[in-house]
Design an enzyme around this catalytic site. Structure first.
Site, PDB file in Angstrom:
ATOM      1  N   HIS B  48       0.815  -1.205   0.000  1.00 30.98           N
ATOM      2  CA  HIS B  48       0.000   0.000   0.000  1.00 30.98           C
ATOM      3  C   HIS B  48       0.858   1.268   0.000  1.00 30.98           C
ATOM      4  CE1 HIS B  48      -2.123   3.163   2.401  1.00 30.98           C
ATOM      5  NE2 HIS B  48      -2.870   3.081   1.325  1.00 30.98           N
ATOM      6  N   GLU B  51       1.887   1.838  -3.444  1.00 33.59           N
ATOM      7  CA  GLU B  51       0.846   2.455  -4.290  1.00 33.59           C
ATOM      8  C   GLU B  51       0.962   3.982  -4.220  1.00 33.59           C
ATOM      9  OE1 GLU B  51      -3.256   1.873  -2.877  1.00 33.59           O
ATOM     10  OE2 GLU B  51      -3.408   3.963  -3.499  1.00 33.59           O
ATOM     11  N   HIS B  52       1.207   4.500  -3.009  1.00 32.32           N
ATOM     12  CA  HIS B  52       1.372   5.959  -2.864  1.00 32.32           C
ATOM     13  C   HIS B  52       2.587   6.453  -3.659  1.00 32.32           C
ATOM     14  CE1 HIS B  52      -1.419   7.328   0.445  1.00 32.32           C
ATOM     15  NE2 HIS B  52      -1.686   6.042   0.353  1.00 32.32           N
ATOM     16  N   GLU B 126      -3.100   8.271   7.136  1.00 30.81           N
ATOM     17  CA  GLU B 126      -4.226   7.474   6.625  1.00 30.81           C
ATOM     18  C   GLU B 126      -4.578   6.362   7.622  1.00 30.81           C
ATOM     19  OE1 GLU B 126      -3.569   5.689   2.770  1.00 30.81           O
ATOM     20  OE2 GLU B 126      -5.518   4.694   2.768  1.00 30.81           O
TER      21      GLU B 126
END
Lengths: 428, 421
Positions: B48, B51-52, B126
């Site tokens: 994840h 992905e950023h 997040e």
């Protein structure tokens, strides 16, 4: 070898084609708008009533009426309504804003007439049964108490209180004591006054087919509406809460929710289209000034943005974010810095070009297909306007100048005019 | 019926094109076959975080977002336990811009140390915003390691502890890229106002010269069958007790998958569903209840979650749920009820088809599952489920030794709304 350094040539969106809704006033005075488009045999129906929270003495009343329409009518028990809607595969969504309340239904075209029959019964003969009301209040109260543990919910509610005043129809928020003040009579009374208003209207989008559309209109024409215009309550003066910064201490939380903003205006205000552009630059998309600075440069937050909410008699602009508690003060300072830059320096051409293209692309997405178009159209009509409003917005997007944007920022983005709400911790 | 054409480029990239001339838009969806199940146990949250970083600029394109916004486009991405999926929509005449930026970041990334440092922080925020700072937000973080002991589904995609994300270094992030991001590990779908001829030609132009890479072989440990009921109780500062049940269920491609999904619909899809009707409206034990499946590629979880009505003991709610599950096991589902949930599936499927991006994503997903053609037989698979199969599958699912239960109880300390003024 292909050239990967040079961006490929691209086209600018100049015109957007969208289906123009047809409008018809039925015998009972109900205005029906239709957008017939799409390839699938499905229909979306939007029923809209001037039954928003501002018209009730407690916001919970308007909300409860909207939710409980589906909980039992003269013709159908709540269980039956749920059974039938689910059996037909219909998606049924009650919704409410400060000004308007309504029902949105998706159904297969082949079940349109059955589904409309159920919805019609909810609108014209709801019972608000005692038992369903009690369960609703219990559930809703628990949800409310869970929401009260969220920094974002607390900041959002406090912000409207601060802007409009705690007892103003646009400012008042739900309170725990409200749950004791609701009963069937209160609900019934509110329903009678609002869900048969001559200002009600219906939007049909998708592919009902000509004969079903005819049957549908016949059905809708049987909704008894009042013929006289609503005697709308006068709009009380706005009395913002004194003081600039309003802190709700929530000390266990690791992030603070921020709202920083000010009163603006309804959708029909001459500055509205240009404000959409200014807002986009400030915080309206992923490449906005706030995102680039506060997320992509500083890493204070997962997300930050700003939006304009037009209401019938007012409106507001607000910056919204949840930031790590330790960054709260810095994030606030940076938000103001970005406003000041917009007041001081004209937007450069390349940024403005990008924003123009992005916004036109966004409109293209909003007007792609009958259901997205319906969603957009609903907001426009709800504000008493028509699709020429969208053309006006497009013209503004295409032609606004950096000078005009700076002037607008000088008018509406003065840090000293902003109210702040912080829910969480202010670590120094 | 969703028509599409498919080809595979020389470098292994699968390309699917779905032509819909009615839309002025094109959707571009790229699915990479990498999710949090592919992470090292010492580096949880990497897929994840990665992905950023995919938005931090690539070898020839300093910023991913800017050129896309410049041509009227919009994009986003998500990571889950199984896949990382990137998607964008733009005016269809500007398709090349989308393919340019997507192909360049498949070719080679070029993010900086500063970029990494900022995105680590963004991901941590997040994590806080979605899990740590929300009432009940950490329940799923607790449930996964309870239900899984060896399979990497035991950790959540967002990460398990902030330290793993804080410690992520530039070199290991690069290594992650070259072991998982490659044409031969991706599926590209173009949908909207793009003909197959044009789509294939443009995809080959932009992606054709990216070299095949060695993908780290996937060797995931198989979760052994659970042998006894697992239970965890935690106390948290929340206003009401909550209950979470997680049963192991078969993988996405298993023949019983659709029956599991229908069981979750019978239990909790819509106001006529059993758990809502019986436990919320009639017995008033819960203020809120939900059943759903995680639907993962490897054997996933069948979840039931509920918040108890104030004053109802958690054991009473638990018992009532088990009563409903017993009915699912032992009593034949009335044909009207089975028809209802099938109708719901079919209608929802059709509503979803109105959106080109949704169609593009689904095509990518089914291709990833084995064959994009399955997209057109999916509702048929739901239709074929029989009442007998529902009982049979329910008997397999709803066994105590297959269950992990989490009591998420109110901690006796003042809540925010009780202390603040």
């Amino acid at each position: 070898m292909i050239d990967r350094k040079t961006p490929p040539p691209y086209g600018i969106i100049d015109k957007i084609r969208f289906p123009l809704p047809e409008q018809e006033i039925l015998g009972n005075g109900l205005s029906v708008h239709t957008i017939q488009d799409g390839v699938h045999d499905i229909v979306r129906l939007d029923y809209s009533f001037p039954a928003g929270s501002r018209y009730a003495s407690l916001p919970l009343t308007a909300f409860a009426v909207n939710q409980l329409l589906q909980e039992g009518t003269k013709k159908y028990h709540a269980r039956e309504l749920a059974e039938k809607l689910d059996y037909y595969g219909a998606v049924f969504k009650p919704w409410i804003t400060s000004d308007t309340a309504g029902l949105t239904v998706f159904t297969l075209s082949k079940h349109l007439i059955h589904v409309t029959g159920l919805v019609q019964s909810m609108i014209i003969e709801p019972l608000f049964p005692e038992e369903e009301l009690l369960v609703f209040l219990q559930k809703r109260k628990q949800q409310f108490l869970v929401e009260m543990e969220r920094v974002s919910y607390r900041a959002r509610n406090r912000f409207t209180e601060v802007l409009f005043g705690e007892n103003h129809p646009y400012g008042r928020t739900l309170r725990e004591d409200d749950f004791q003040l609701i009963n069937r009579e209160v609900l019934r009374h509110f329903w009678e006054n609002t869900y048969s208003s001559s200002q009600s209207w219906v939007l049909v989008s998708g592919k009902p087919g000509p004969s079903r559309l005819k049957d549908l209109k016949k059905k809708l024409a049987a909704i008894p509406l009042r013929t006289e215009k609503d005697a709308l309550p006068s709009f009380p003066d706005i009395e913002s809460c004194p003081g600039k910064r309003h802190v709700i201490p929530m000390t266990r939380h690791v992030q603070s929710a921020l709202r920083i903003g000010r009163l603006t205006f309804p959708r029909n205000h001459p500055d509205f289209p240009a404000m959409l552009v200014l807002n986009t630059i400030l915080g309206g998309y992923f490449g906005s000034r706030l995102m680039r600075n506060i997320r992509e440069d500083k890493g204070y937050t997962y997300g930050i943005g700003s939006f304009i909410l037009p209401l019938h008699n007012a409106g507001y602009l607000t910056v919204v974010s949840e930031v790590g508690s330790e960054y709260t003060a810095n994030a606030i300072a940076e938000i103001y810095r970005e406003m000041e830059i917009l007041q001081r320096e004209p937007v450069k051409d390349d940024e403005l070009d990008l924003v123009r293209n992005y916004m036109m692309g966004d409109l293209l997405r909003e007007l792609d297909g009958p259901f997205s178009t319906a969603e957009t159209y609903r907001h426009v009509v709800d504000a008493g306007m028509d699709m020429s409003h969208l053309l006006h917005i497009m013209e503004t997007i295409k032609h606004i100048t950096p000078g005009e944007i700076r002037e607008l920022a000088q008018k509406y983005l003065c840090p000293e005019d902003m109210k702040e709400v912080i829910a969480g911790r202010m670590d120094e | 019926m969703i028509r599409f054409e498919k080809t595979t480029l020389g470098n292994g990239l699968r390309v699917l094109v779905h032509h819909d001339p009615a839309s002025p838009l094109a959707a571009v969806n790229i699915l990479y076959d990498v999710g949090s199940r592919d992470e090292d146990p010492g580096r949880i949250g990497f897929a994840h975080l990665f992905e950023h970083l995919m938005f931090g600029g690539s070898v020839n394109v300093p910023s991913y977002d800017t050129p896309l916004q410049q041509v009227g486009g919009e994009n986003n991405a998500f990571t889950n336990t199984d896949i990382t999926n990137y998607y964008l929509t733009l005016p269809s005449n500007n398709l090349d811009t989308g393919l340019w930026i997507e192909s360049d970041r498949m070719l080679e990334l070029n993010f900086t140390e500063k970029n990494l440092q900022v995105q680590r922080q963004v991901v941590i925020e997040e994590f806080k915003q979605r899990y740590l700072n929300q009432p009940y937000g950490d329940a799923i973080l607790l449930l996964r390691p309870l239900a899984y002991k060896v399979h990497p589904y035991r950790w959540p995609t967002i990460g398990r502890e902030i330290s793993h994300i804080q410690e992520a270094g530039l070199e290991e992030v690069k290594d992650f890229f070259y072991s998982h991001y490659a044409p031969n590990n991706a599926i590209l779908v173009l949908a909207g106002n793009v003909t197959p001829d044009r789509g294939f030609e443009r995809a080959a132009y932009w992606f054709g010269d990216i070299e095949r890479r060695n993908i780290r072989p996937r060797n995931l440990p198989v979760e052994p069958p659970q042998e006894s009921h697992r239970h965890l109780t935690v106390h948290r500062p929340v206003p009401f007790d909550a209950l979470y049940l997680a049963f192991h269920m078969p993988e996405r491609t298993h023949r019983d998958y659709h029956a599991c999904d229908l069981i979750s619909d019978i239990l909790s899809n819509g106001k006529s569903s059993r758990l809502y009707r019986s436990l919320v409206m009639e017995q008033k034990l819960f203020s809120d209840i939900n059943a759903y499946i995680t639907g993962e590629r490897d054997p996933g979880l069948f979840m039931i979650t509920g918040k108890l009505t104030d004053g109802v003991p958690v054991e009473a709610g638990e018992k009532a749920i088990h009563n409903e599950l017993e009915k699912m096991r032992e009593e034949r589902v009335p044909s009207h009820e089975l028809a209802k949930v099938k109708n719901q599936v079919e209608a929802n499927w059709l509503y979803g088809e109105t959106d080109i991006l949704n169609r593009a994503m689904n095509l990518a997903l089914f291709e990833w599952l084995g064959d994009a053609d399955m997209i057109n037989s999916e509702t048929e698979k739901y239709h074929k489920v029989t009442a007998e199969q529902i009982n049979q599958v329910a008997r397999n699912l709803f066994r105590m030794e297959n269950l992990s239960t989490l009591y998420y109880l109110r901690q006796k300390e003042p809540l925010n709304h009780e202390t603040s003024t």
